[in-house]
Write a protein that holds these residues in place. Structure first.
Motif, PDB file in Angstrom:
ATOM      1  N   PRO A 209       0.831  -1.220   0.000  1.00  0.00           N
ATOM      2  CA  PRO A 209       0.000   0.000   0.000  1.00  0.00           C
ATOM      3  C   PRO A 209       0.860   1.262   0.000  1.00  0.00           C
ATOM      4  O   PRO A 209       0.434   2.301  -0.499  1.00  0.00           O
ATOM      5  CB  PRO A 209      -0.805  -0.125   1.297  1.00  0.00           C
ATOM      6  N   ALA A 210       2.062   1.162   0.546  1.00  0.00           N
ATOM      7  CA  ALA A 210       2.926   2.341   0.668  1.00  0.00           C
ATOM      8  C   ALA A 210       3.582   2.714  -0.646  1.00  0.00           C
ATOM      9  O   ALA A 210       3.758   3.900  -0.951  1.00  0.00           O
ATOM     10  CB  ALA A 210       3.992   2.094   1.739  1.00  0.00           C
ATOM     11  N   THR A 211       3.959   1.718  -1.446  1.00  0.00           N
ATOM     12  CA  THR A 211       4.750   1.991  -2.648  1.00  0.00           C
ATOM     13  C   THR A 211       4.084   1.576  -3.948  1.00  0.00           C
ATOM     14  O   THR A 211       4.494   2.027  -5.024  1.00  0.00           O
ATOM     15  CB  THR A 211       6.104   1.260  -2.566  1.00  0.00           C
ATOM     16  N   GLY A 212       3.072   0.713  -3.865  1.00  0.00           N
ATOM     17  CA  GLY A 212       2.467   0.170  -5.069  1.00  0.00           C
ATOM     18  C   GLY A 212       3.320  -0.883  -5.754  1.00  0.00           C
ATOM     19  O   GLY A 212       2.983  -1.357  -6.845  1.00  0.00           O
ATOM     20  N   LEU A 213       4.392  -1.286  -5.112  1.00  0.00           N
ATOM     21  CA  LEU A 213       5.306  -2.281  -5.668  1.00  0.00           C
ATOM     22  C   LEU A 213       4.920  -3.675  -5.196  1.00  0.00           C
ATOM     23  O   LEU A 213       4.177  -3.830  -4.212  1.00  0.00           O
ATOM     24  CB  LEU A 213       6.741  -1.962  -5.227  1.00  0.00           C
ATOM     25  N   PRO A 214       5.409  -4.713  -5.885  1.00  0.00           N
ATOM     26  CA  PRO A 214       5.114  -6.074  -5.433  1.00  0.00           C
ATOM     27  C   PRO A 214       5.629  -6.301  -4.020  1.00  0.00           C
ATOM     28  O   PRO A 214       6.749  -5.901  -3.693  1.00  0.00           O
ATOM     29  CB  PRO A 214       5.845  -6.957  -6.454  1.00  0.00           C
ATOM     30  N   LYS A 215       4.797  -6.915  -3.193  1.00  0.00           N
ATOM     31  CA  LYS A 215       5.139  -7.163  -1.789  1.00  0.00           C
ATOM     32  C   LYS A 215       5.237  -8.672  -1.587  1.00  0.00           C
ATOM     33  O   LYS A 215       4.241  -9.340  -1.313  1.00  0.00           O
ATOM     34  CB  LYS A 215       4.086  -6.554  -0.867  1.00  0.00           C
ATOM     35  N   THR A 263      15.521  -4.702  -8.055  1.00  0.00           N
ATOM     36  CA  THR A 263      16.079  -3.449  -7.570  1.00  0.00           C
ATOM     37  C   THR A 263      15.706  -3.264  -6.098  1.00  0.00           C
ATOM     38  O   THR A 263      14.824  -3.952  -5.572  1.00  0.00           O
ATOM     39  CB  THR A 263      15.548  -2.279  -8.397  1.00  0.00           C
ATOM     40  N   PHE A 264      16.371  -2.306  -5.447  1.00  0.00           N
ATOM     41  CA  PHE A 264      16.116  -2.123  -4.020  1.00  0.00           C
ATOM     42  C   PHE A 264      14.682  -1.724  -3.687  1.00  0.00           C
ATOM     43  O   PHE A 264      14.156  -2.167  -2.660  1.00  0.00           O
ATOM     44  CB  PHE A 264      17.108  -1.124  -3.415  1.00  0.00           C
ATOM     45  N   PRO A 265      13.998  -0.912  -4.482  1.00  0.00           N
ATOM     46  CA  PRO A 265      12.601  -0.621  -4.141  1.00  0.00           C
ATOM     47  C   PRO A 265      11.741  -1.883  -4.029  1.00  0.00           C
ATOM     48  O   PRO A 265      10.886  -1.978  -3.135  1.00  0.00           O
ATOM     49  CB  PRO A 265      12.143   0.284  -5.292  1.00  0.00           C
ATOM     50  N   VAL A 266      11.961  -2.860  -4.902  1.00  0.00           N
ATOM     51  CA  VAL A 266      11.200  -4.112  -4.834  1.00  0.00           C
ATOM     52  C   VAL A 266      11.668  -4.955  -3.656  1.00  0.00           C
ATOM     53  O   VAL A 266      10.853  -5.522  -2.907  1.00  0.00           O
ATOM     54  CB  VAL A 266      11.331  -4.894  -6.156  1.00  0.00           C
ATOM     55  N   ILE A 267      12.976  -5.065  -3.471  1.00  0.00           N
ATOM     56  CA  ILE A 267      13.498  -5.826  -2.340  1.00  0.00           C
ATOM     57  C   ILE A 267      12.925  -5.284  -1.032  1.00  0.00           C
ATOM     58  O   ILE A 267      12.444  -6.043  -0.174  1.00  0.00           O
ATOM     59  CB  ILE A 267      15.041  -5.773  -2.320  1.00  0.00           C
ATOM     60  N   ASN A 268      12.920  -3.966  -0.874  1.00  0.00           N
ATOM     61  CA  ASN A 268      12.512  -3.365   0.394  1.00  0.00           C
ATOM     62  C   ASN A 268      11.006  -3.242   0.569  1.00  0.00           C
ATOM     63  O   ASN A 268      10.548  -2.806   1.625  1.00  0.00           O
ATOM     64  CB  ASN A 268      13.180  -1.999   0.548  1.00  0.00           C
ATOM     65  N   SER A 269      10.229  -3.638  -0.435  1.00  0.00           N
ATOM     66  CA  SER A 269       8.778  -3.700  -0.265  1.00  0.00           C
ATOM     67  C   SER A 269       8.324  -5.023   0.353  1.00  0.00           C
ATOM     68  O   SER A 269       7.132  -5.224   0.586  1.00  0.00           O
ATOM     69  CB  SER A 269       8.073  -3.497  -1.613  1.00  0.00           C
ATOM     70  N   SER A 270       9.258  -5.921   0.626  1.00  0.00           N
ATOM     71  CA  SER A 270       8.920  -7.255   1.131  1.00  0.00           C
ATOM     72  C   SER A 270       8.293  -7.200   2.517  1.00  0.00           C
ATOM     73  O   SER A 270       8.590  -6.324   3.334  1.00  0.00           O
ATOM     74  CB  SER A 270      10.182  -8.117   1.190  1.00  0.00           C
TER      75      SER A 270
END
Length: 322
Positions: A209-215, A263-270
């Motif tokens: 919900p925070a980034t819209g990236l895969p979690k 990339t780090f945005p996806v890694i850190n959306s975990s």
């Protein structure tokens, strides 16, 4: 339950009399600690660090002194084990428990693997009790990075995972998302990102919900002796990539040169990240990430800062400089 001896690689008197103890907040030092055999019980009473009887490990929550950059948000939960064997036992339980949690909550468990020694450390999952108790049908398996080589190549992360893990469990083949090894690096990265976007749209992969990236539910990361994670290397421009979900590298400082990587945005959306690190050769980057290092050069491993929980699984050699 009787207490059992607890061992440090650094003399305890040195540990608590040196500046290094400042990284562990609010540790009362008791003189009696040095006049009696050290046990899990006395360690917990005297320091507030939780020793786990019979497990060969201790843990603490490493807290950041300030907020701001990715390296300062919070360093996560740190667990140190007497041996890699003890580490692998705990990692299997941690992974199985999360698989059960997410499978019951949403019917799927999305787990991301890396290469290196990580697969070896997952070996307890293919043994009793997990081999028969885990609901493997809910698993969806991805790779945080992959070498652009055929799947049967010795350098393939897919081959490593298949030989050591996937071939021994009943995860559905259609739920294992390997890269298209018939494509060049750039095409393989674009194809893998397209796959992820489709799975997000279809609800297989959750969305932050925070980034819209895969979690992803759980990301299992290793770390190289230079502090790299995935195929994100110190000083390389890709560590700053914040637009793409999946990108490619053609000049990897570690062979083979062509790879794809999250990339780090996806890694850190975990939701959860387990950082699994073993061996004295990796003690320096571990200290840089978790100790009081004043080095201004930020290593990729220090940029791992998930929305959810970060747990470090370290053997005592990797933790020897803490």
């Amino acid at each position: 339950m009787a207490s059992s001896p607890f061992h440090f690689s650094t003399p305890l008197r040195t540990l608590f009399s040196s500046a290094s103890h400042r990284r562990l907040p609010c540790i009362p030092i008791q003189a009696s600690l040095f006049r009696q055999p050290l046990t899990h019980k006395t360690l917990a009473i005297s320091t507030g660090i939780r020793g786990v009887p019979g497990s060969g490990r201790f843990c603490w929550r490493a807290k950041a002194s300030m907020a701001g950059t990715a390296t300062e948000k919070g360093k996560g939960k740190v667990e140190v084990f007497d041996s890699e064997e003890d580490l692998s036992v705990s990692l299997a339980k941690y992974t199985a428990d999360l698989a059960d949690k997410f499978s019951k909550e949403k019917g799927t468990f999305t787990v991301v693997l890396s290469g290196g020694s990580l697969i070896k450390s997952l070996r307890k999952l293919v043994e009793s009790p997990y081999i028969d108790s885990v609901d493997w049908s809910t698993w969806r398996v991805f790779w945080v990075d992959e070498r652009v080589v055929p799947k049967n190549h010795v350098d393939s992360n897919y081959k490593l995972a298949f030989d050591g893990f996937l071939s021994k469990v009943t995860i559905l083949p259609g739920n294992v998302y390997a890269i298209n090894d018939a494509l060049p690096a750039e095409g393989a990265a674009d194809d893998y990102e397209t796959c992820l976007r489709h799975l997000v749209e279809s609800g297989v992969i959750s969305v932050s919900p925070a980034t819209g990236l895969p979690k992803f539910d759980l990301m299992l990361l290793g770390m190289g002796p230079d502090g790299h994670v995935a195929s994100l290397f110190p000083g390389h421009p890709l560590v700053k990539e914040n637009e793409k979900w999946v990108t490619f590298i053609k000049d990897s400082p570690k062979p083979p040169p062509e790879r794809i990587t999250f990339t780090f945005p996806v890694i850190n959306s975990s939701a959860y990240i387990a950082l699994v690190v073993c061996g004295a050769g990796k003690a320096g980057p571990v200290h840089a990430a978790l100790g009081n290092s004043q080095n201004s050069d930020i290593l990729p491993v220090q940029m791992v800062s998930p929305e959810g929980e970060l747990v470090w699984f370290l053997d005592k050699d990797a933790a020897s400089k803490l």
